[in-house]
Enzyme design. Structure first.
Site, PDB file in Angstrom:
ATOM      1  N   GLY A  70       0.810  -1.211   0.000  1.00  0.00           N
ATOM      2  CA  GLY A  70       0.000   0.000   0.000  1.00  0.00           C
ATOM      3  C   GLY A  70       0.844   1.262   0.000  1.00  0.00           C
ATOM      4  N   CYS A  71       0.445   2.231   0.799  1.00  0.00           N
ATOM      5  CA  CYS A  71       1.064   3.556   0.786  1.00  0.00           C
ATOM      6  C   CYS A  71       2.540   3.537   1.168  1.00  0.00           C
ATOM      7  CB  CYS A  71       0.314   4.497   1.732  1.00  0.00           C
ATOM      8  SG  CYS A  71      -1.406   4.801   1.260  1.00  0.00           S
ATOM      9  N   VAL A  72       2.974   2.534   1.888  1.00  0.00           N
ATOM     10  CA  VAL A  72       4.367   2.492   2.346  1.00  0.00           C
ATOM     11  C   VAL A  72       5.317   2.046   1.238  1.00  0.00           C
ATOM     12  CG1 VAL A  72       4.547   0.087   3.143  1.00  0.00           C
ATOM     13  CG2 VAL A  72       5.694   1.915   4.420  1.00  0.00           C
ATOM     14  N   ALA A  73       4.780   1.536   0.134  1.00  0.00           N
ATOM     15  CA  ALA A  73       5.616   0.841  -0.844  1.00  0.00           C
ATOM     16  C   ALA A  73       6.574   1.750  -1.598  1.00  0.00           C
ATOM     17  CB  ALA A  73       4.734   0.090  -1.844  1.00  0.00           C
TER      18      ALA A  73
ATOM     19  N   LEU B 121       3.767   5.402   5.722  1.00  0.00           N
ATOM     20  CA  LEU B 121       3.104   4.337   6.474  1.00  0.00           C
ATOM     21  C   LEU B 121       2.191   3.556   5.546  1.00  0.00           C
ATOM     22  CD1 LEU B 121       4.083   5.829   9.043  1.00  0.00           C
ATOM     23  CD2 LEU B 121       1.852   5.309  10.065  1.00  0.00           C
TER      24      LEU B 121
END
Length: 359
Positions: free
Chosen positions: A138-141, A341
């Site tokens: 998700g957003c952390v990638a 995160l």
């Protein structure tokens, strides 16, 4: 140290004002007019002014199946990935045939063969290029992808590695779903892509290309946060899991994690000149700033990106990185902390330093 020598972004050509999106999709998500006020308030409070969408706005009103939206994802994601990667390679002055390793990440669609494989003939990558598709971060990638390229290049100091992130978040918005998570997501997330080109330290020493060098990276997975953030696959696609608990996780953990990470390198918060934060939303950016007691304006580019294009999940922090490099050239030795995160809840932090000796 590995070095970032190219970072570029790509957005679908269709762009809409937030108010226009709200008016069009409110009846689709919340059929009861009496309940649409909540959606309108959430959209208005998102601090998002515009978003790029992969389809014309009116087409989102059609009853799409998951197989249809995922088919569109494969087609459009490949196009955007190609645009971002070609631009990043051009910026770096590196030919596609020189790429040794490619990481592709997305959480808004699935494909086998993965999108990175589809890029090989389209971009001109070698058929022996090493590939690593990542799903679920998700957003952390975006931050995690840079860290994994650095891991690879540590063992391949003459190598070239690339990261490609594509998210078509608009394809995951659910019809007739007035859950708080879907209401928030429908006003926050947009579509877009980004690509990063990195080289190993020996190759970096031979080429005349300044850029951010990776000083260090850190990963964190916070226990008992599985139900705070993520996606649940269903018959109609990916149903987002999104709670106010994300900010609580930041409040409880992020400040200590970041200060501890910097201390490992003999640094404190005040030694970092630039902060590249994932623009997850207003409360997320506020929590980041409060956790580190950052001065006013430290996350200005993240706020600007949120307003201009919304949250692009994994690609967002890379858009902020591209804006940081483009809008205000760094000085030799200048430090930058990049972080995001994602589901888990997990965190990834990358400490960067602009190449060259400080004057």
């Amino acid at each position: 140290m590995s070095r970032i020598v190219g970072v570029s972004t790509a957005l679908p050509p269709l762009s809409y004002a937030q108010a226009e999106i709200t008016e069009q999709i409110a009846p689709m998500i919340v059929p009861d007019p009496a309940k649409q006020g909540v959606l309108r308030r959430l959209h208005a409070g998102s601090r998002v002014d515009r978003r790029h969408l992969v389809m014309p706005l009116e087409r989102y009103l059609e009853p799409w199946s998951f197989s249809q939206t995922n088919g569109l994802f494969i087609e459009a994601a490949t196009d955007l990935a190609q645009e971002a990667l070609v631009a990043a390679l051009s910026q770096a002055g590196i030919a596609a045939s020189e790429v040794d390793f490619i990481v592709f990440t997305s959480v808004t669609g699935v494909s086998a063969p993965s999108i990175d494989a589809l890029l090989v003939p389209r971009v001109g990558l070698r058929t022996d290029v090493k590939r690593m598709p990542m799903f679920g971060l998700g957003c952390v990638a975006g931050a995690a992808g840079i860290a994994r390229l650095d891991d690879y290049l540590a063992g391949h100091p003459n190598g070239v590695a690339v990261l490609v992130a594509v998210e078509l978040c608009s394809l995951t918005v659910q019809r007739d779903d007035d859950s708080m998570a879907n209401l928030v997501a429908s006003g926050l997330f947009g579509d877009g892509a980004a690509a990063v080109v990195m080289v190993g330290d020996e190759l970096a020493a031979r080429i005349d290309s300044a850029g951010y060098e990776v000083v260090g990276t850190r990963s964190a997975l916070y226990p008992h946060t599985r139900d705070v953030l993520g996606f649940n696959p269903g018959e109609t696609g990916f149903r987002i899991v999104l709670t106010a608990g994300v900010a609580d996780v930041i409040d409880a953990n992020f400040g200590a994690d970041m200060t501890g990470f910097l201390a490992e390198h003999g640094l404190a918060v005040g030694d970092v000149q630039r902060w590249v934060a994932h623009p997850g939303g207003p409360r997320i950016l506020e929590a980041f700033s409060e956790a580190l007691a950052l001065p006013d304006g430290a996350l200005e580019l993240s706020w600007t990106s949120l307003a201009a294009i919304g949250n692009l999940s994994s690609a967002s922090v890379l858009h902020v990185l591209a804006d940081t490099v483009r809008e205000s050239p760094a000085q030799p030795g200048e430090l930058c902390a990049l972080f995001a995160l994602g589901p888990g809840v997990s965190a990834e932090t990358v400490l960067l330093r602009w190449s060259g000796d400080p004057e």
